[in-house]
Design an enzyme around this catalytic site. Structure first.
Site, PDB file in Angstrom:
ATOM      1  N   THR A  22      11.647   3.224  -1.371  1.00 36.31           N
ATOM      2  CA  THR A  22      12.979   2.629  -1.465  1.00 36.31           C
ATOM      3  C   THR A  22      13.287   2.097  -2.860  1.00 36.31           C
ATOM      4  O   THR A  22      14.459   1.965  -3.235  1.00 36.31           O
ATOM      5  CB  THR A  22      13.121   1.490  -0.443  1.00 36.31           C
TER       6      THR A  22
ATOM      7  N   HIS B 231     -13.915  -0.417  -7.915  1.00 35.89           N
ATOM      8  CA  HIS B 231     -13.402  -0.360  -6.544  1.00 35.89           C
ATOM      9  C   HIS B 231     -13.874  -1.556  -5.730  1.00 35.89           C
ATOM     10  O   HIS B 231     -13.146  -2.055  -4.858  1.00 35.89           O
ATOM     11  CB  HIS B 231     -13.843   0.933  -5.861  1.00 35.89           C
TER      12      HIS B 231
ATOM     13  N   ARG C   3      -0.800  22.572  10.390  1.00 34.11           N
ATOM     14  CA  ARG C   3      -2.085  23.051   9.857  1.00 34.11           C
ATOM     15  C   ARG C   3      -2.049  23.336   8.358  1.00 34.11           C
ATOM     16  O   ARG C   3      -2.889  24.067   7.849  1.00 34.11           O
ATOM     17  CB  ARG C   3      -2.567  24.294  10.604  1.00 34.11           C
TER      18      ARG C   3
ATOM     19  N   ASP D 246      -4.126  10.764 -13.086  1.00 38.11           N
ATOM     20  CA  ASP D 246      -5.246  10.633 -12.157  1.00 38.11           C
ATOM     21  C   ASP D 246      -4.918  11.161 -10.767  1.00 38.11           C
ATOM     22  O   ASP D 246      -5.271  12.286 -10.419  1.00 38.11           O
ATOM     23  CB  ASP D 246      -5.674   9.156 -12.086  1.00 38.11           C
TER      24      ASP D 246
ATOM     25  N   GLU E  20     -16.044  17.873  -5.396  1.00 39.12           N
ATOM     26  CA  GLU E  20     -16.838  16.710  -5.762  1.00 39.12           C
ATOM     27  C   GLU E  20     -18.326  16.894  -5.453  1.00 39.12           C
ATOM     28  O   GLU E  20     -18.963  16.063  -4.810  1.00 39.12           O
ATOM     29  CB  GLU E  20     -16.310  15.454  -5.044  1.00 39.12           C
TER      30      GLU E  20
ATOM     31  N   HIS F 226      12.409 -17.825   0.081  1.00 41.87           N
ATOM     32  CA  HIS F 226      13.173 -17.782   1.324  1.00 41.87           C
ATOM     33  C   HIS F 226      14.082 -16.561   1.309  1.00 41.87           C
ATOM     34  O   HIS F 226      14.633 -16.194   0.265  1.00 41.87           O
ATOM     35  CB  HIS F 226      14.026 -19.042   1.488  1.00 41.87           C
TER      36      HIS F 226
ATOM     37  N   LYS G 142     -10.028   1.797   2.000  1.00 39.34           N
ATOM     38  CA  LYS G 142      -9.038   2.681   1.381  1.00 39.34           C
ATOM     39  C   LYS G 142      -9.533   4.121   1.375  1.00 39.34           C
ATOM     40  O   LYS G 142     -10.714   4.392   1.186  1.00 39.34           O
ATOM     41  CB  LYS G 142      -8.763   2.227  -0.053  1.00 39.34           C
TER      42      LYS G 142
ATOM     43  N   LYS H 241       4.606 -20.731   0.589  1.00 39.59           N
ATOM     44  CA  LYS H 241       5.591 -20.857   1.661  1.00 39.59           C
ATOM     45  C   LYS H 241       6.530 -19.664   1.616  1.00 39.59           C
ATOM     46  O   LYS H 241       7.224 -19.439   0.615  1.00 39.59           O
ATOM     47  CB  LYS H 241       6.391 -22.152   1.515  1.00 39.59           C
TER      48      LYS H 241
ATOM     49  N   CYS I   9     -22.559 -16.101 -21.655  1.00 37.39           N
ATOM     50  CA  CYS I   9     -22.270 -16.832 -22.895  1.00 37.39           C
ATOM     51  C   CYS I   9     -23.111 -16.318 -24.064  1.00 37.39           C
ATOM     52  O   CYS I   9     -22.771 -16.555 -25.229  1.00 37.39           O
ATOM     53  CB  CYS I   9     -22.471 -18.328 -22.707  1.00 37.39           C
TER      54      CYS I   9
END
Length: 1574
Positions: free
Chosen positions: A50, A275, A132, A148, A260, A1169, A163, A1197, A819
């Site tokens: 949208t 991830h 299909r 990507d 992959e 609101h 995910k 809120k 550090c």
């Protein structure tokens, strides 16, 4: 969007076909034709979200229709779905499929997926399964999708388990990459995509990586311009190049490994860890941001495993950060976006365990071996232990170095030399190849700074091992952005002088700033020297530290410069290096004593000579230097020596473990003073040292064989004292180290730090003015720090204690592992690889080390304001509340000077002398009494600019400067009558209005007193002031307790003026935990009026305030565009210490940031609101508002509008998901009648109304009582049984009291009588499941005590329990029963309500009281009087033995004294002013008691006090004792009021609700009270 040229777009082959098409402007005038020619179909289905639909779909439809020749041509169907990850679901997929079937789509349909990764992934999966499998094309609109997700055919949807867990490989028929879409892509989204671009270059192509490095400034500058056409024109060509480069890499990899099998795993570089972070931090952290952090972590992992050089890690991190991407969870943006959410390491490892690259339980991670190259052509198996080391905040070192070890360690380049080399090369002319540059935070800050100043350009060679820097001969330009230097002290000092060489550019000055520690590290001597030489430098903070604003005047004057060099040699080096570019030759004279760290000054001189400038050292004064004007000539190549300070750590490990270590590139010819450490420190401690001109080898004695040094002067190598200290800790004897005073002002106070942390190992230490003393212990007596070693964010503390940990008796945790990145990022790798130490990750995070942190809650308070405003009165109140001494500085000045203020002013001192003395006194008390006091200042203190500076600095460092004010007219009237002080020399109102901005500037809090001066002089602190002090100086327990409740409420006050509603407010707040002041509904919204309203509300309600400005667009009345007024009111609220600020997330960023910066102890309710009902809880449209609120709020809120009952269920699911992700409390509601269920179920801080209010604050709002009744009907509140135990009790008014209050507050509980005198009958009842609490009366007050789990201190002292309270155990369903006594609380309440002030500090004289009787209630009366400050307390009874028994049972400080008879009354030093009668009133009073009481009642008192008799018997209502008191002019309190008061307290303890006391009274008296608040 149209094509800018007529050339053919660029194509990229994937899987043997040129299916990836890239160019600017192809969407409207190229894609349609290509679809018709090459992806033919009868039906094209265009799906987008949208957000994109209105912008991109209508023009495409127009182009599509224009390209269709006949009515029989293909049709175009379009569909918009909600944006965001929530659409990537089974439900959305089913919705699209059902819609396509309803549109009679067949197998030749082509789906056009227009959008980002969510659209492409989900529509690809629809295409893979619809009938299909049908064709689809990708039209990515984000950079991330372009490079990507759109390439490679991976399609998927999310499931509740994770995910992309359900999907398919399904290759798109075309991928149309139109770069013009990026013109409107928000900058954060664009940069998000750059993470994937960097990733592909990092694994595949170093040349492309170098291109990304070189073009970062121009790309970021363009992206940060406002979105719209032409925004990216300056980077048009480079943008196309980087997208093509990244897309080609992915296409090549996918073509070689579509499914992959191994090679494609390389594209997951940064994703294994990224991830895992994303899983915990989504949606607040974007995918690319998580991957950016993941890339750095995985590169560090490769370095830890020994397959990647440190320089490559530094280069990768710098490239990532140059695009504004985060490189760690500690990044300020990440903390802000995620509200500082922690990522527990064990959870991260669990998330990584489900990575598709893994081989069973073996985790596989892509490891780099160099920029542009991976360690293997696939992901590499890595052990969990190694991953945990990299992910953890801390490192656990297991002691144990092989005694046969002989190792060689090459430390990183010297920080000192690296920073000097960068300055000299940037100021020089020509190109210099700098080798062995230290890759650390400090050096990165320096490199970034000189680049931002335009001082040099640079590139990397030899895989990042060589920095090729081209200097511009000192041609520097001022920077428009502040130069942030972190905690880099060297960079800050060197750049302070270098920045003074800048010429004006777009700005005429440059700001240097740093982190919190840097903003307290001193730089004053250097600034003073430069200022004296004509450089304009301003301190922007309270002390002589960064931040600094330095004028761009094109250089400093030159000539003679005097500099104090006893604190830091870096001040000297800073001026020396910049001196050749001064306007005149420089003579630098070092003053103030022997310069610190002379070897570092010598290092600077030697390096300047190498770069072509010879400094002449004065023959007559060795601390004077002559520098001629000149220009540095860069050598072709310069190699940085390894850091000699860092070299002390591996050498020290050899020394402490009895092993051998060689540092091959630091020897006797080193420029660095710390190179002497081996000869001057280790050799005398018993080590064998072999040092050549260029190398050092150390072999330690057998473990435990080190020798202490009676004295060693480490002034030439001060940074190495930490290493020496840990060795001294296990050496025989005591070691004294001197010459290290400057170490107190380094990254931390290092001397204090070493003492505190060595103490954790059981090591005794001491310190003196310039050193430390360490007494060694045998190895086997070393203790193990339970909480780990705190490092103060100091690299040298961390590395030093890692040395000591190698010989500890158990594993030691070093906190703040990262550090060490300041000087040796790979230190932990060295411990593992070179010394064979076993390291483990430890997820401990450092707590606050209290000794080195300023506790702001104990800081002294300074009160300012006009004379007559009430400073002294409020100061005394505050001192009493905080239990601190109070000092009026006017009175103190008079005391110290021996004269009154009028005498000073009218005498020889005059006004000027008075102000001078006043300033001196202020400075003295701030310096010497900075904690634990309350001071009131003279009204004119702000007239002095120096005094204002002191006050401003004090508040900015966390101190409290309180402005006290009351109605201006009252102040003026008071001052016109006050003749005790010098008269004003001008009109009083003029004085006030002139001083008002000065008071505001100097103070950070303000109290507006609504009380006239005459009404408060002798009173206890009023309720509003007590609430105010609790808010700004209290422990916060009131709010913490409120927010921890299972059900909490705030009542929304909808009145035009608080003043007009003070009578109704106590009624409407009953049952609520806070009260909301709707400022937008007030008639008068001027600051002074609003301040008056806040104070009046505190007086009337006595509970936390929520300060709300509800704008018109969010359903309120405040103008949306009045930003100035809104900010001024928010600032007022913060200054008044309101507990909560409701801050709408639609306000501009500067308002949100200002309120956040100033909020102090106030909590922000980040709100949004939606009164028009435009957002849905179901489709993710609330998620952006939640994310924004999460950044700013302590509470979130969100208020929508219910169109159906289903909206409440959707809201509940949304809220549950958000709370599962983040602990930040959420108020989530639906407005409207259909939304009432959401209010009932909200739980946390539900906004409520009350029938007594003029109208409800929002449609559908309920009262707290209505919500409780609804929760009972739903089963969320269980009805409980409450009881009164005792005998006889049939006439008790307690059931009437409690059942009335239960009904009034909407609770379903019942209170009944259990008439018994047997404790065993009570024992059974109090353990029943529905037992809610009980009252206990005679004869069981003592007998029930053994039945309880716990008894309060007051009940123990009194020796009686009258209240039983069930207390849930933390984390347990089992309840513990607490016994308490509310009789004494009821007495105190009745006394206070009639105006009897607490005597603890209310008067300079003592006040006594009398108790009549000797029973159980007598003891409660004694406790009540003691708690109210009375002493002595006299006792009167018939039985003197009973009185003695009572007296002996109380502590001696109660000061109890038996009163023998009437004659003794006349001998009392202080006659009683309060009498409590605890004897039965239904029988005649004993004559002797009556006679003595009459004498007491008629005794005169020395002070005008309220005299009160409190009757504990409530039958009859008017007793004989009351009549006697009234006849003597005393006020009386009937026993029924005490009964009501103690029961009123019981009700609060049981329910956490404070009803009105008048309602409790009415119930006890049998008067009519409201049966409902509905």
């Amino acid at each position: 969007m149209s094509c800018s040229n007529n050339t053919e777009p660029t194509r990229i082959a994937i899987l043997g076909t040129d299916n990836i098409v890239v160019d600017h402007g192809i969407w409207l005038n190229w894609v349609t034709k290509d679809l018709f020619d090459n992806v033919k179909s009868s039906t094209y289905v265009l799906v987008t979200d949208t957000n994109l639909y209105d912008t991109y779909v209508p023009p495409f439809k127009h182009a599509f229709d224009g390209a269709t020749d006949t009515t029989a041509g293909p049709r175009l169907l379009t569909l918009a779905i909600p944006p965001g990850e929530i659409s990537k679901s089974r439900q959305s997929k089913a919705h699209i499929e059902d819609w396509m079937l309803s549109q009679q789509c067949t197998r030749d349909t082509v789906i056009i997926a227009l959008g980002g990764g969510v659209i492409g992934d989900m529509l690809g999966y629809v295409a893979a399964t619809f009938m299909r499998g049908i064709r689809f094309v990708q039209v990515p609109t984000t950079l991330l999708a372009m490079v990507d997700s759109s390439i490679g055919g991976k399609t998927a949807i999310d499931t509740p388990m994770g995910k992309n867990l359900v999907g398919a490989f399904w290759q798109p028929s075309r991928i149309y990459i139109d770069l013009a879409f990026l013109e409107t892509l928000p900058s954060r989204e664009f940069i998000n995509g750059m993470a994937e671009v960097i990733k592909t270059a990092a694994i595949w192509d170093e040349n492309e990586f170098a291109t990304l490095e070189a073009n970062a400034p121009s790309i970021v500058a363009a992206v940060n311009q406002p979105t719209g056409p032409g925004r990216l024109s300056p980077i048009r060509e480079i943008l196309k190049r980087i997208v093509l480069g990244s897309a080609r890499v992915k296409a090549e990899v996918v073509s070689s490994d579509e499914r992959e099998g191994g090679l494609r795993n390389l594209l997951n570089f940064g994703h294994s860890i990224g991830h895992a972070y994303e899983a915990l931090l989504t949606p607040q952290l974007l995918h690319g941001e998580a991957v950016a952090i993941g890339m750095v972590k995985e590169a560090e992992l490769a370095r830890y495993l020994g397959v990647l050089r440190p320089s490559a890690v530094a280069r990768l991190a710098k490239c990532i950060s140059s695009y504004g991407l985060p490189t760690s969870l500690g990044d300020k943006r990440v903390i802000k976006l995620t509200a500082g959410k922690r990522c527990p390491v064990d959870i991260l490892l669990q998330k990584m365990a489900v990575d598709k690259k893994n081989d069973g339980r073996k985790k596989k991670i892509v490891l780099l071996s160099a920029i542009g190259k991976t360690h293997e052509p696939r992901a590499t198996t890595v052990e969990d232990a190694a991953i945990k080391v990299m992910l953890s905040a801390s490192t656990l070192i297991t002691p144990g170095v092989s005694t046969k070890l002989a190792t060689t360690v090459t430390p990183p380049g010297s920080k000192s030399i690296s920073n000097r080399a960068l300055i000299l090369a940037a100021l020089g002319e020509g190109t210099c190849r700098i080798k062995n540059l230290l890759h650390s935070d400090d050096v990165e800050f320096m490199l970034t700074a000189i680049t931002r100043l335009g001082g040099a350009s640079y590139a990397w060679e030899d895989a990042g091992e060589v920095l090729v820097l081209t200097g511009k001969g000192g041609q520097l330009r001022a920077s428009s952005d502040p130069l942030y230097l972190g905690n880099a002290g060297t960079a800050s000092r060197f750049l302070t002088t270098v920045v003074a060489l800048c010429s004006p550019a777009d700005v005429s000055s440059t700001v240097l700033t740093g982190n919190a520690r840097m903003q307290v590290r001193p730089i004053g001597p250097l600034v003073d020297a430069l200022r004296s030489n004509g450089v304009s430098i301003d301190y922007l903070g309270p002390g002589k530290s960064l931040p600094l604003r330095i004028d761009a005047a094109g250089g400093f004057a030159g000539g003679v410069i005097e500099l104090a060099a006893t604190v830091s040699s870096q001040y000297v080096s800073s001026i020396l290096m910049a001196a050749p570019y001064a306007k005149e030759p420089v003579t630098l004279r070092l003053v103030g004593g022997k310069p610190i760290s002379q070897p570092y000054i010598d290092m600077t001189l030697a390096m300047m000579k190498t770069f072509g400038v010879q400094v002449e050292r004065s023959s007559s004064d060795p601390n004077t230097y002559h520098i001629a004007k000149g220009t540095y000539k860069n050598p072709a190549e310069y190699t940085i020596e390894s850091d000699a300070s860092s070299a002390t750590y591996p050498l020290a490990i050899a020394a402490i473990t009895g092993t051998t270590c060689t540092v091959p590139n630091i020897g006797s010819s080193s420029l660095q003073g710390d190179a002497r450490f081996a000869i001057d420190v280790l050799q005398p401690m018993g080590c064998t040292v072999q040092q050549t001109a260029s190398s050092t080898t150390v072999t330690g004695p057998a473990p435990g064989g080190l020798l202490g040094l009676p004295h060693v002067d480490m002034e030439p190598m001060t940074d190495a004292f930490l290493t020496a200290s840990v060795l001294a800790a296990v050496a025989a004897g005591t070691t004294k180290i001197s010459g290290i005073a400057n170490q107190r002002v380094k990254e931390c106070n290092r001397i204090a730090a070493m003492r505190e942390q060595l103490g954790k190992f059981g090591i005794a230490t001491d310190e003196f003015d310039d050193g430390i003393i360490v007494t060694g212990q045998p190895l086997d007596t070393l203790k193990t720090p339970d909480a780990g070693v705190f490092c103060y964010d100091d690299h040298r503390v961390a590395m030093s204690f890692s040395v000591l940990s190698t010989v500890a008796n158990a594993p030691v945790t070093i906190l703040e592992r990262e550090c060490t990145g300041k000087t040796w990022p790979g230190w932990w790798d060295t411990l593992s690889q070179s010394f064979g130490l076993r390291l483990n990750g430890d997820d401990k995070h450092p707590g606050v080390e209290g000794r080195h942190q300023q506790d702001h809650t104990t800081r002294s308070v300074f009160i300012v304001g006009m004379r007559g405003a009430g400073k002294t009165t409020t100061g005394r109140w505050m001192a009493k509340l905080l239990k601190r001494p109070f000092i009026d500085l006017d009175e103190e000045l008079e005391r110290r000077s021996g004269m009154t203020i009028p005498e000073m002013i009218h005498g020889t001192k005059g006004w000027e002398g008075f102000r001078r003395d006043e300033l001196q006194l202020l400075h003295d008390v701030m310096e010497n009494q900075a904690s634990g006091h309350v001071f009131s200042c003279g009204g004119g203190i702000v007239e002095s600019p120096e005094a204002r500076k002191l006050l401003i600095a004090y508040k900015e460092k966390g101190g409290c400067v309180l402005l006290v004010h009351r109605d201006t007219k009252q102040v003026v009237d008071y001052l016109l009558q006050d003749k005790t002080r010098p008269a004003y020399r001008e009109d009083i109102e003029d004085v006030y209005y002139r001083r008002k901005p000065l008071y505001d500037e100097c103070s950070n809090f303000q109290y507006f007193s609504p009380h006239p001066a005459a009404s408060v002089a002798s009173r206890d602190a009023p309720l509003d002031f007590r609430c105010f002090v609790d808010a700004i100086c209290g422990d916060g327990s009131k709010v913490t307790k409120m927010t921890a409740k299972e059900q909490s409420f705030f009542v929304s006050l909808t009145v035009p003026s608080v003043d007009s509603a003070v009578d109704v407010i106590p009624q409407v707040v009953v049952g609520s935990d806070a009260v909301e002041l709707r400022v937008d509904l007030l008639q008068d919204q001027t600051p002074e009026s609003v301040a008056r309203q806040v104070s009046a509300l505190r007086s009337a309600a006595g509970m936390p305030i929520i300060f709300t400005l509800r704008t018109v667009s969010q359903g309120g009345c405040f103008p949306d565009a009045d930003h100035t007024q809104a900010l001024s009111l928010y600032i007022l609220a913060l200054r008044m210490g309101v507990e909560f600020i409701d801050l709408e997330m639609t306000w501009p960023e500067h308002i949100l940031q200002t309120v956040t910066n100033l909020k102090g102890r106030s909590r922000i309710i980040a709100s949004h609101h939606d009164p028009r009902g435009e957002l849905s809880w179901k489709n993710g449209s609330w998620t952006p508002f939640y994310n924004r609120a999460l950044q700013w709020g302590s509470v979130i809120k969100l208020v929508g509008t219910a169109q159906s009952m289903e909206d409440n269920y959707d809201l509940a699911r949304f809220k549950s998901d958000m709370l599962a992700s983040h602990p930040t409390p959420v108020i989530a509601l639906n407005m409207g009648a259909l939304g009432k269920l959401s209010r009932v179920l909200n739980g946390f801080l539900t906004p409520v109304s009350h029938p007594a209010l003029p109208f409800k604050a929002a449609p559908g709002q309920l009262s707290a009582a209505e919500i409780r009744r609804a929760l009972f009907l739903l089963g969320n509140i269980n009805a409980q049984s409450f009881h009164l135990f005792g005998k006889p009790i049939s006439k008790s008014r307690s059931p009437a009291l409690h059942n009335s209050l239960f009904n009034l507050t909407g609770l379903p509980h019942k209170y009944g009588l259990v008439e018994t005198d047997q404790a065993d009958e009570v024992a059974a009842v109090i353990r029943e499941p529905d037992f809610g609490g009980a009252s206990v009366t005679i004869p069981l007050k003592l007998d029930v005590m053994p039945l309880l789990d716990e008894v309060s201190e007051s009940a123990k002292v009194i020796g009686a329990v009258n209240t039983i309270i069930p207390m849930p155990l933390d984390g347990s369903q089992k309840r513990r029963l607490l016994g308490d006594n509310t009789d004494w609380r009821g007495m105190v309440h009745c006394l206070e309500s009639i105006g009897v002030a607490s005597e603890s500090t209310a008067s300079t004289t003592t006040a006594s009281a009398l108790v009549i009787g000797s029973g159980g209630t007598t003891r409660a009366a004694i406790f009540a009087l003691k708690s109210h400050g009375y002493h002595p307390i006299y006792m009167l009874a018939r039985n003197e033995q009973s009185l003695e028994t009572i007296r002996a049972s109380f502590p001696t400080d109660f000061d109890l004294r038996a009163l023998g008879g009437p004659a003794e009354v006349f001998t009392l030093a202080v006659a009683p002013t309060v009498v409590i009668s605890t004897i039965p009133a239904d029988k005649p009073m004993d004559p002797s008691l009556r006679e003595t009481l009459e004498v007491v009642l008629k005794s005169p008192v020395s002070e005008q006090r309220t005299r009160v008799l409190l009757e504990m018997a409530y039958q009859p209502r008017h007793t004989a004792a009351m009549r006697l008191a009234e006849d003597a002019g005393w006020r009386t309190i009937p026993g029924a009021e005490v009964l009501a008061a103690q029961g009123w307290h019981q009700f609060q303890m049981w329910t956490g609700i404070t009803p009105r006391f008048i309602d409790a009274q009415a119930a006890v008296n049998g008067d009519e009270i409201p049966t409902s608040t509905d």
